[in-house]
Write an enzyme that holds these catalytic residues in place. Structure first.
Site, mmCIF file in Angstrom:
data_model
loop_
_atom_site.group_PDB
_atom_site.id
_atom_site.type_symbol
_atom_site.label_atom_id
_atom_site.label_comp_id
_atom_site.label_asym_id
_atom_site.label_seq_id
_atom_site.Cartn_x
_atom_site.Cartn_y
_atom_site.Cartn_z
ATOM 1 N N GLY A 148 0.833 -1.200 0.000
ATOM 2 C CA GLY A 148 0.000 0.000 0.000
ATOM 3 C C GLY A 148 0.866 1.246 0.000
ATOM 4 O O GLY A 148 1.621 1.487 0.946
ATOM 5 N N GLU A 207 -13.060 5.420 6.147
ATOM 6 C CA GLU A 207 -12.737 4.484 7.228
ATOM 7 C C GLU A 207 -13.715 4.623 8.391
ATOM 8 O O GLU A 207 -13.401 4.223 9.513
ATOM 9 C CB GLU A 207 -11.307 4.726 7.710
ATOM 10 C CG GLU A 207 -10.248 4.475 6.649
ATOM 11 C CD GLU A 207 -8.843 4.829 7.097
ATOM 12 O OE1 GLU A 207 -7.957 3.959 7.013
ATOM 13 O OE2 GLU A 207 -8.635 5.975 7.523
ATOM 14 N N LYS A 235 -6.318 7.386 20.308
ATOM 15 C CA LYS A 235 -6.295 7.912 18.946
ATOM 16 C C LYS A 235 -7.594 7.596 18.219
ATOM 17 O O LYS A 235 -8.076 8.390 17.402
ATOM 18 C CB LYS A 235 -5.103 7.348 18.170
ATOM 19 C CG LYS A 235 -4.903 8.068 16.836
ATOM 20 C CD LYS A 235 -3.741 7.554 16.035
ATOM 21 C CE LYS A 235 -3.628 8.354 14.738
ATOM 22 N NZ LYS A 235 -2.741 7.743 13.756
ATOM 23 N N ASN A 292 -9.975 10.126 16.122
ATOM 24 C CA ASN A 292 -10.374 9.858 14.740
ATOM 25 C C ASN A 292 -11.882 9.740 14.589
ATOM 26 O O ASN A 292 -12.440 10.120 13.558
ATOM 27 C CB ASN A 292 -9.712 8.569 14.240
ATOM 28 C CG ASN A 292 -8.248 8.755 13.928
ATOM 29 O OD1 ASN A 292 -7.816 9.821 13.512
ATOM 30 N ND2 ASN A 292 -7.452 7.717 14.140
ATOM 31 N N GLY A 322 -0.068 4.598 -0.179
ATOM 32 C CA GLY A 322 -0.758 5.855 0.061
ATOM 33 C C GLY A 322 0.125 6.769 0.888
ATOM 34 O O GLY A 322 1.352 6.624 0.916
ATOM 35 N N ASN A 323 -0.479 7.695 1.597
ATOM 36 C CA ASN A 323 0.315 8.690 2.329
ATOM 37 C C ASN A 323 1.250 8.066 3.358
ATOM 38 O O ASN A 323 2.436 8.406 3.414
ATOM 39 C CB ASN A 323 -0.629 9.687 3.005
ATOM 40 C CG ASN A 323 -1.288 10.618 2.014
ATOM 41 O OD1 ASN A 323 -0.645 11.109 1.091
ATOM 42 N ND2 ASN A 323 -2.575 10.858 2.182
ATOM 43 N N SER A 360 -8.217 13.096 6.909
ATOM 44 C CA SER A 360 -8.121 12.119 5.817
ATOM 45 C C SER A 360 -9.505 11.720 5.322
ATOM 46 O O SER A 360 -9.700 11.508 4.115
ATOM 47 C CB SER A 360 -7.338 10.885 6.269
ATOM 48 O OG SER A 360 -7.977 10.264 7.372
ATOM 49 N N GLY A 383 2.233 4.907 3.550
ATOM 50 C CA GLY A 383 3.199 4.055 2.867
ATOM 51 C C GLY A 383 4.359 4.854 2.310
ATOM 52 O O GLY A 383 5.521 4.437 2.383
#
Length: 442
Positions: free
Chosen positions: A76, A395, A284, A288, A78-79, A383, A81
């Site tokens: 993966g 998510e 966290k 989120n 993405g950001n 995000s 990764g």
């Protein structure tokens, strides 16, 4: 290879498919795994050599057995990764890194525009010294035909996909994993392998005592995308990592991957005991589960939630925190948490006792934590807000859905977080529509 595998599509499915096993209410994803009898697929590792009309300069370096023990695969890109890849690459050739892309078009894009570009403090930095592969059940018709790791086991895997995809993609790789493998998860949300579910998963997918060492990296860095293979490291922070579910026979096998993450510049990583890691991931999750979905519906920067929000918006945030507080307090006192707080790789600490955690997870303490974080990230866009504006999967089920599911496990309810899941999934837009869904029209 399908990029997205939805574990839950509606709240009805989230609740109705929970099934008890040995006194544990299993979530849908785990129930499906326990009922599955299908074998793990054979996967082929495509490289640029497998693409037609690719020059001979695009050959990937062959991985020797010694190389495989040191090689880190990042699944993966993405950001997060890109963040991990950029930092690990700076450790030099002694730590080879392979980027595992999730579709063929990205492999083609890499051939024409190779490199991961990460911008810090306005200065872009591009690194191209990676091997790249695409793992698929389709054998290539052009170039060398290779199985993933030539059929050997993966020693070090960092999973940087979106949270809904993380465990499904790892599960697909299970025939390439064993007790000497270390799998690190860097996603937001609670890792699915925390007790009580991890032991059930291991039992159904691996021979006794042959499951990998499952590692979690709680990553607080703020990174946003500028496009394919390009990100901005907007808010440098840190990483707390530790083993969620160590293999009792091979726990030391995880040392290599953790050491590289500790040494990698700009990551600012630290190892923490298992019980402290669990608490950090829970805290966290609360952050989120508020900032991400609320900003996603309102379509606002994070600061809108904290810079003198409208009274009803503040009331809604308090309701969501109160609900999360009740769930976390009950979880801290539940018998399933005993192994986390006092078991392997946990360190006895007074501030991590059940009694201390009940206070730490109080609504007042969680609200204060939320305000501190909100001040730090007020200039950023979450995000999830970025995802909905780009028409991508969110998510929300990994954040708020986890709270709904855990409430059911504990015999509680989470109607406010459940409604927020439904609003995000339904594509509701605007602060007025959000507040009317909770409080009705004035």
């Amino acid at each position: 290879m399908s990029r997205f595998i939805r574990n839950m599509s509606t709240t009805t499915r989230l609740i109705s498919q929970s099934v008890p096993k040995n006194g544990v209410i299993m979530p849908p994803w785990l129930h499906d795994i326990t009922q599955s009898t299908s074998a793990a697929p054979k996967l082929y590792a495509w490289t640029p050599e497998n693409l037609p009309n690719t020059s001979g300069n695009e050959k990937s370096k062959a991985a020797t057995p010694k190389n495989l023990q040191k090689r880190i695969f990042i699944l993966g890109i993405g950001n997060l990764g890109r963040l991990y890849a950029n930092s690990l690459a700076k450790l030099g050739q002694e730590v080879p890194v392979t980027l595992v892309l999730h579709r063929k078009t990205l492999l083609e894009r890499w051939v024409s525009e190779p490199g991961i570009e990460l911008t810090r403090h306005g200065v872009p930095e591009k690194i191209s010294s990676f091997d790249v592969e695409w793992w698929t059940e389709e054998a290539p018709a052009h170039g060398p035909v290779r199985e993933v790791c030539d059929g050997a086991k993966i020693a070090n895997l960092l999973v940087a996909t979106k949270a809904p995809d993380a465990l499904p993609q790892v599960d697909r790789l299970r025939s390439y994993l064993d007790g000497n493998s270390t799998v690190g998860f860097v996603q937001n949300g609670m890792n699915k392998l925390w007790p009580p579910y991890g032991a059930i998963y291991n039992e159904h997918r691996f021979p006794p005592r042959q499951h990998p060492n499952w590692l979690v990296c709680v990553t607080t860095h703020g990174v946003y995308s500028l496009g394919t293979f390009k990100s901005v490291h907007a808010a440098p922070a840190d990483i707390a990592m530790g083993l969620v579910l160590p293999n009792p026979d091979t726990a030391s096998a995880a040392d290599y991957l953790m050491e590289q993450i500790l040494k990698a510049p700009e990551l600012e990583a630290r190892k923490v005991p298992r019980n402290a890691l669990w608490v950090l991931q829970l805290e966290k999750l609360v952050i989120n589960s508020l900032i991400n979905p609320l900003t996603a519906v309102i379509r606002c920067m994070n600061g809108h939630l904290f810079d003198q929000p409208a009274p009803e918006l503040k009331k809604l945030m308090d309701m969501l925190v109160d609900e999360a507080s009740q769930i976390l307090q009950a979880l801290a006192q539940h018998s399933s948490s005993q192994d986390i707080l006092t078991g392997v790789d946990s360190t006895p600490q007074g501030d991590l006792s059940k009694e201390a955690l009940v206070e730490r997870f109080s609504a007042a303490r969680l609200n204060a934590m939320l305000q501190r974080v909100g001040e730090k990230v007020k200039e950023n866009r979450s995000s999830m807000c970025q995802d909905v504006m780009a028409g991508k999967q969110t998510e929300v089920w990994e954040f708020n859905g986890w709270l709904v599911q855990m409430a059911e496990f504990l015999g509680l309810e989470a109607p406010n977080h459940q409604k927020l899941c439904e609003l995000v999934e339904a594509g509701v837009v605007g602060e007025q529509n959000l507040l009317e869904a909770y409080f009705g029209k004035k």
